[in-house]
Structures are given as C-alpha cells and as structure tokens.
Enzyme design. Structure first.
Site, short mmCIF file in Angstrom:
data_model
loop_
_atom_site.label_atom_id
_atom_site.label_comp_id
_atom_site.label_asym_id
_atom_site.label_seq_id
_atom_site.Cartn_x
_atom_site.Cartn_y
_atom_site.Cartn_z
CB ALA A 187 -0.82 0.07 1.33
NE ARG A 204 8.57 2.02 -0.98
CZ ARG A 204 8.25 2.26 -2.17
NH1 ARG A 204 8.90 3.29 -2.83
NH2 ARG A 204 6.95 1.98 -2.89
CB SER A 233 -1.07 -8.46 -14.71
OG SER A 233 -0.47 -7.99 -15.86
CE1 TYR A 276 4.64 -8.54 -12.75
CE2 TYR A 276 3.80 -8.25 -15.06
CZ TYR A 276 3.79 -8.16 -13.89
OH TYR A 276 2.78 -7.28 -13.24
CB VAL A 295 -1.62 0.69 -13.72
CG1 VAL A 295 -2.25 1.71 -12.71
CG2 VAL A 295 -2.26 -0.75 -14.00
CG PHE A 342 4.83 -2.20 -12.82
CD1 PHE A 342 4.54 -3.38 -12.15
CD2 PHE A 342 4.87 -2.26 -14.20
CE1 PHE A 342 4.47 -4.52 -12.96
CE2 PHE A 342 5.01 -3.56 -14.77
CZ PHE A 342 4.91 -4.65 -14.14
P1 NDP Z 1 4.05 -0.02 -7.37
O1 NDP Z 1 5.42 -0.37 -7.57
O2 NDP Z 1 3.57 1.23 -7.45
O3 NDP Z 1 3.61 -0.72 -6.00
C1 NDP Z 1 4.12 -2.01 -5.65
C2 NDP Z 1 3.81 -2.15 -4.15
O4 NDP Z 1 4.24 -3.50 -3.76
C3 NDP Z 1 4.52 -0.98 -3.17
O5 NDP Z 1 3.50 -0.81 -2.19
C4 NDP Z 1 5.67 -2.18 -2.77
O6 NDP Z 1 5.90 -1.53 -1.28
C5 NDP Z 1 4.92 -3.45 -2.79
N1 NDP Z 1 6.04 -4.68 -2.57
C6 NDP Z 1 6.83 -5.02 -3.51
N2 NDP Z 1 7.56 -5.89 -3.03
C7 NDP Z 1 7.53 -6.02 -1.95
C8 NDP Z 1 7.89 -6.94 -0.73
N3 NDP Z 1 8.92 -7.65 -1.06
N4 NDP Z 1 7.29 -6.87 0.38
C9 NDP Z 1 6.29 -6.13 0.68
N5 NDP Z 1 5.67 -5.30 -0.06
C10 NDP Z 1 6.37 -5.18 -1.39
O7 NDP Z 1 3.35 -1.21 -8.59
P2 NDP Z 1 1.91 -1.28 -9.10
O8 NDP Z 1 0.85 -0.65 -7.78
O9 NDP Z 1 1.75 -0.94 -10.17
O10 NDP Z 1 1.61 -2.85 -8.63
C11 NDP Z 1 0.88 -3.51 -7.77
C12 NDP Z 1 0.44 -4.94 -8.33
O11 NDP Z 1 -0.10 -4.43 -9.26
C13 NDP Z 1 1.69 -5.75 -8.51
O12 NDP Z 1 1.09 -7.13 -8.09
C14 NDP Z 1 1.80 -5.45 -9.95
O13 NDP Z 1 2.33 -6.83 -10.60
C15 NDP Z 1 0.30 -5.69 -10.49
N6 NDP Z 1 0.12 -4.77 -11.59
C16 NDP Z 1 0.64 -3.73 -12.10
C17 NDP Z 1 0.39 -3.26 -13.36
C18 NDP Z 1 0.96 -2.03 -13.95
O14 NDP Z 1 1.00 -1.84 -15.10
N7 NDP Z 1 1.40 -1.11 -13.06
C19 NDP Z 1 -0.61 -3.85 -14.25
C20 NDP Z 1 -0.89 -5.24 -13.67
C21 NDP Z 1 -0.75 -5.84 -12.34
P3 NDP Z 1 7.49 -1.62 -1.03
O15 NDP Z 1 8.22 -1.13 -1.76
O16 NDP Z 1 7.29 -0.32 0.04
O17 NDP Z 1 7.79 -2.70 -0.06
C1 8X3 Z 2 1.82 -5.07 -15.80
C2 8X3 Z 2 1.43 -4.68 -17.00
O1 8X3 Z 2 1.86 -5.00 -19.34
O2 8X3 Z 2 3.56 -4.28 -17.95
O3 8X3 Z 2 1.52 -6.25 -15.06
O4 8X3 Z 2 3.10 -6.52 -17.76
S1 8X3 Z 2 2.78 -5.22 -18.24
#
Ligand code: NDP
Ligand code: 8X3
Length: 254
Positions: free
Chosen positions: A10, A35, A140, A153, A186, A190
C-alpha cells in the site's frame, strides 16, 4: 460493525489508491509494505481525512516467518479481516529468457507468488472462522498473455491466475469470495521498479497512450467488493482504451 481490509503493497500505486478508496468508504484498513515512512504518511492521511482506523504493518512479504508472525500478533480487533487485497508485487527487468538475470526471477517468484501464498495462508484461517471474507488477487493482463521479454513476470502472473481459480474452488464451502483483478498498463512506480530507477526507460511503455491510474484500478476493486453478498465476480480484466491485451497497443491515440 465496520469492515476491515488488509491491503498488501500500500505504499504506492494500486495498493495506495485502493487503501484510499476503501478508507473513503469507511472501511478500517491494515496497510503493509517495506517503506515505513510512506506507510506512516498514508496512515496519518487516511485517519485524518476519512476518520477510519488504520494499522500499519512494515514487513517484507517474502519473509515467511515474518508474515505469519505479523498476522498472529494482530490485536483482536484487527483479526476480523473481511477483505484481503493481494496486491504487493513487481516486475524486475525486461529481458529475453537467455539474457535475464536469475536474481530478478527469484525476486519476482518470491514476491508475486510465494509472498501472496504466505499472506493468504496466514489470513484465510481468520476468514474461515467467521465463514466470510473476500480475497482480491491482483494478477495482470500478463497473467492472460505472455509477451516478448515478459517470460518470468508473465509466469508469476499466470501462477496468480491459477492460484486465484484454485482458491475459489477450495474456499467455496467456507463462504469466502475470491476474485482476480487483471489490469493492463497502469502508471505507478511499477515501471521505475522494473527498470531499476531508470526514468527514461520507465517512461517508454506509456509513450503515446493514456495508461490507467492506480485510482482507475481502485475503482474496479471497489465495484467488485461492493456487489451484493450473493454475487461474486470471478475475474475482471481492465485495460486502457488504447490497449487490447498484453500485445496489441495503439500508440497513436494520444
Ligand atoms: P508499485 O511499484 O507502485 O507498487 C508495488 C507495491 O508492492 C509497493 O507498495 C511495494 O511496497 C509493494 N512490494 C513490492 N515488493 C514487496 C515486498 N517484497 N514486500 C512487501 N511489499 C512489497 O506497483 P503497482 O501498484 O503497479 O503494482 C501493484 C500490483 O499490481 C503488482 O502485483 C503488479 O504486478 C500489479 N500490476 C501492475 C500493473 C501496472 O502496469 N502497473 C498492471 C497489472 C498488474 P514497498 O516497496 O514499500 O515494499
Ligand atoms: C503489468 C502490466 O503489461 O507491464 O502487469 O506486464 S505489463
């Protein structure tokens, strides 16, 4: 009685937007991530803005023992988890199978698959006890189609898709709903994480399109959660208008 949601990951992106959306709707929230400062900032904001209770849990979801400890040690109030959003995850690198870094593979498998399993295994008994709950697994479009250099991935997200289906079957008798939300592109942290801080590379996937925002996905999650009790959305795929699936993207729209 107020509902309680636990949202992993979050501190940014989809998880942060979802925490905000649920808090806006008067749901008490457990927010997790590594974090601490970002979790504290979000916690303070949600409490003061929406008058909800927020519990911040700082841990690495890859640490099996820590995940179970954190859930076991929850104060009684917070053990009443109604909603689990399995969101924490990442992509590390974008390379062909032959060039990819094996450490990146380990990180993605440990986080996206094993981390999701640990937290689910820890939280599900609490839901079973109450014969209620809703688990949202963030998969995803990469869990639906494999794209060039997406190899592991995409593999982890296909695994989430299969685990989502399996959970729904196994939890059927327990009155627990299970849904996968499968977003396309999104714009969050990421891409910056995938390209290890390289901002130029991180911007490339979104060139020429209007991507989804974390808030767009949070709206979908809220829609899924807000159905009547007898209705379950098994899975939902949401992409930007400019994206048909993982592979077909119209970059001439913007
Ligand atoms: P962000 O990088 O913005 O957020 C990722 C979150 O995951 C952060 O809050 C991070 O928190 C947490 N996280 C990562 N690794 C760990 C860990 N080892 N332990 C605890 N927390 C962790 O990415 P998104 O919001 O885009 O991604 C969220 C989800 O959505 C992911 O599962 C991603 O695969 C999925 N997704 C994203 C897409 C995109 O295009 N962005 C599309 C489809 C799916 P912190 O670093 O503080 O630990
Ligand atoms: C994240 C979307 O297209 O970068 O799951 O894999 S993509």
């Amino acid at each position: 009685m107020k509902k309680i949601a636990l949202i992993t990951g979050a501190t940014s992106g989809i998880g942060k937007a979802t925490a905000t959306k649920l808090a806006q709707n008067k749901i008490d929230i457990i927010i997790t991530g590594r974090r601490k400062i970002l979790l504290n900032e979000l916690g303070e904001k949600l409490k003061s803005q929406f008058n909800v209770e927020v519990l911040e849990l700082v841990f690495d979801i890859r640490d099996q023992a820590e995940v179970f400890k954190q859930i076991k040690e929850l104060p009684d109030y917070w053990k009443r988890i109604d909603i689990l959003v399995n969101n924490a995850g990442l992509a590390a690198g974008l390379d062909t199978f032959q060039d990819a870094d094996i450490d990146d593979w380990e990180t993605m498998i440990d986080t996206n698959v094993k981390g999701l399993l640990y937290i689910s295994k820890a939280v599900i008994p609490l839901m079973i006890k109450r014969k209620r709950g809703h688990i949202i697994n963030i998969s995803s479009t990469a869990g639906k189609e494999v794209y060039f250099k997406g190899n592991v991935y995409c593999g982890t997200k296909h695994a989430v898709d299969a685990i989502n289906k399996a959970m729904r079957i196994d939890l059927l008798e327990e009155g627990i709903k299970v849904t996968s939300v499968n977003p396309g592109m999104v714009e969050t942290e990421f891409s910056l994480v995938r390209f290890k801080g390289d901002r130029e590379k991180a911007g490339i996937p979104y060139k020429g399109i209007k991507p989804l925002s974390g808030e767009d996905v949070a709206d979908v999650i809220w829609f899924v959660l807000n159905r009547p009790d007898h209705v379950n959305i098994n899975e939902i795929i949401v992409t930007p208008k400019a994206q048909a699936n993982s592979i077909y993207i119209n970059r001439k729209m913007e």
